[in-house]
Design a protein around this motif. Structure first.
Motif, short mmCIF file in Angstrom:
data_model
loop_
_atom_site.label_atom_id
_atom_site.label_comp_id
_atom_site.label_asym_id
_atom_site.label_seq_id
_atom_site.Cartn_x
_atom_site.Cartn_y
_atom_site.Cartn_z
N LYS A 1 -0.21 4.08 9.17
CA LYS A 1 -1.56 3.98 8.60
C LYS A 1 -1.60 3.01 7.40
O LYS A 1 -2.22 3.27 6.37
CB LYS A 1 -2.09 5.36 8.21
CG LYS A 1 -2.29 6.27 9.43
CD LYS A 1 -2.85 7.61 9.05
CE LYS A 1 -3.31 8.41 10.27
NZ LYS A 1 -2.27 8.58 11.31
N GLU A 2 -0.86 1.92 7.58
CA GLU A 2 -0.82 0.78 6.66
C GLU A 2 0.01 1.02 5.39
O GLU A 2 0.13 0.12 4.55
CB GLU A 2 -2.24 0.32 6.27
CG GLU A 2 -3.08 -0.05 7.49
CD GLU A 2 -4.49 -0.50 7.14
OE1 GLU A 2 -4.79 -0.64 5.93
OE2 GLU A 2 -5.28 -0.71 8.08
N GLN B 1 2.85 -4.95 14.04
CA GLN B 1 1.51 -4.37 14.12
C GLN B 1 1.56 -2.90 14.51
O GLN B 1 0.86 -2.06 13.92
CB GLN B 1 0.66 -5.14 15.13
CG GLN B 1 0.19 -6.49 14.64
CD GLN B 1 -0.61 -7.23 15.72
OE1 GLN B 1 -0.12 -7.43 16.84
NE2 GLN B 1 -1.81 -7.63 15.37
N THR C 1 -0.71 -8.25 9.62
CA THR C 1 -0.54 -6.99 8.90
C THR C 1 -1.14 -7.01 7.49
O THR C 1 -0.71 -6.24 6.62
CB THR C 1 0.95 -6.62 8.79
OG1 THR C 1 1.62 -7.65 8.03
CG2 THR C 1 1.61 -6.49 10.16
N ASN C 2 -2.12 -7.85 7.27
CA ASN C 2 -2.74 -7.94 5.95
C ASN C 2 -1.69 -8.20 4.86
O ASN C 2 -1.72 -7.60 3.78
CB ASN C 2 -3.55 -6.67 5.63
CG ASN C 2 -4.45 -6.85 4.41
OD1 ASN C 2 -4.91 -7.96 4.13
ND2 ASN C 2 -4.71 -5.77 3.70
N TYR D 1 2.86 -0.88 11.60
CA TYR D 1 1.84 -0.91 10.55
C TYR D 1 0.78 0.14 10.83
O TYR D 1 0.36 0.90 9.93
CB TYR D 1 1.24 -2.31 10.50
CG TYR D 1 0.22 -2.57 9.43
CD1 TYR D 1 0.57 -2.59 8.09
CD2 TYR D 1 -1.10 -2.87 9.77
CE1 TYR D 1 -0.36 -2.88 7.10
CE2 TYR D 1 -2.05 -3.17 8.79
CZ TYR D 1 -1.66 -3.16 7.46
OH TYR D 1 -2.59 -3.45 6.48
N GLU D 2 0.36 0.21 12.07
CA GLU D 2 -0.65 1.20 12.46
C GLU D 2 -0.08 2.62 12.44
O GLU D 2 -0.77 3.57 12.05
CB GLU D 2 -1.19 0.86 13.85
CG GLU D 2 -2.02 -0.43 13.87
CD GLU D 2 -2.32 -0.93 15.28
OE1 GLU D 2 -1.99 -0.21 16.24
OE2 GLU D 2 -2.85 -2.05 15.40
N ALA E 1 1.49 -7.39 4.77
CA ALA E 1 2.49 -6.34 4.51
C ALA E 1 3.88 -6.83 4.92
O ALA E 1 4.61 -6.18 5.67
CB ALA E 1 2.13 -5.07 5.25
N GLN F 1 0.85 -1.19 0.00
CA GLN F 1 0.00 0.00 0.00
C GLN F 1 0.88 1.24 0.00
O GLN F 1 1.70 1.45 0.90
CB GLN F 1 -0.92 0.01 1.22
CG GLN F 1 -1.84 1.24 1.27
CD GLN F 1 -2.93 1.10 2.30
OE1 GLN F 1 -3.66 0.10 2.31
NE2 GLN F 1 -3.06 2.08 3.18
#
Length: 247
Positions: free
Chosen positions: A32-33, A25, A61-62, A28-29, A64, A6
């Motif tokens: 904002k991804e 995590q 992390t989807n 990642y947050e 990532a 992303q």
């Protein structure tokens, strides 16, 4: 499972090291991804151990996940290729000569694969002899445009320019950025990037017109006591990204 990293406003995605799933995590947050989290293949004794652990990062992390070599170690090239074929991560770090094998192992074109080239001291030229055998010999110095064309032939997504040592090879970096922009190729500046020089390094790439940039910020934002990448520093980096991209 999302295979593409992303990018903030389709331009910039951060790359930092993750010391644990929890650390991944948090970072990642903090971005904002708009980030991929580096996990180094060199830290694992076996493929099975690496795959089992890296799947935990993907789940948190989807996907990532950035599968790393380990300080650009060419001897990790084949292990990275074996891992990514199973894992299907969003991002792969490779030495120049390993890009084609990794793309074939992935079996798709969405995952980002970089190809490591090194500064030479000559503006407009890079060293592509970064593989397990070639890195032991003399340099293979080619025009940056040639390196980009070869990486495209192999299914690469971007130039990983390493080691930059911050802004020590600024003129060379500018030439690499211009070539990436002119040849519709992505750029991953790496080595010696910190909170002080990050803005200038990113600005150079954006000013050149590079469509997608993945800056690697590693040791400078790692807490030496815990080994964690500091999420507060990631947040600061992402604030800079937002400001420059929307300027």
């Amino acid at each position: 499972m999302t295979l593409q990293p992303q990018f903030y406003k389709d331009r910039v995605c951060l790359n930092v090291l993750a010391n644990s799933v929890e650390n991944a995590q948090d970072c990642y947050e903090a971005a904002k991804e708009n980030i991929v989290l580096g996990v180094l293949s060199k830290n694992y004794e076996t493929d099975e151990a690496a795959i089992t652990d890296m799947k935990r990062y993907q789940a948190a992390t989807n996907n990532a996940l950035s599968v790393g070599l380990g300080a650009g170690d060419p001897n990790q090239s084949t292990m990275v290729t074996r891992l990514v074929g199973t894992l299907q991560p969003q991002h792969v770090n490779q030495v120049f000569t390993g890009v084609g094998a990794s793309r074939q192992a992935l079996g798709q074109t969405e995952t980002f694969i970089n190809g490591l080239v090194s500064p030479t001291g000559r503006v407009g030229f890079v060293n592509i002899a970064t593989g397990p055998l070639s890195s032991r010999s003399t340099q293979a110095v080619v025009p940056i445009e040639t390196a980009i064309a070869l990486l495209k032939d192999m299914g690469g997504s971007s130039i990983k320019f390493f080691p930059m040592k911050g802004l020590a090879c600024k003129a060379e970096y500018k030439a690499v950025a211009k070539a990436c922009a002119d040849n519709d190729f992505s750029l991953e500046p790496t080595g010696g990037i910190d909170l002080d020089n990050f803005e200038e390094i990113l600005q150079i790439a954006l000013d050149a017109g590079v469509k997608k940039v993945i800056p690697h910020i590693y040791s400078s934002i790692i807490d030496q006591t815990t080994g964690d990448t500091r999420p507060s520093d990631v947040a600061r980096l992402f604030e800079i990204v937002q400001r420059l991209v929307t300027a």
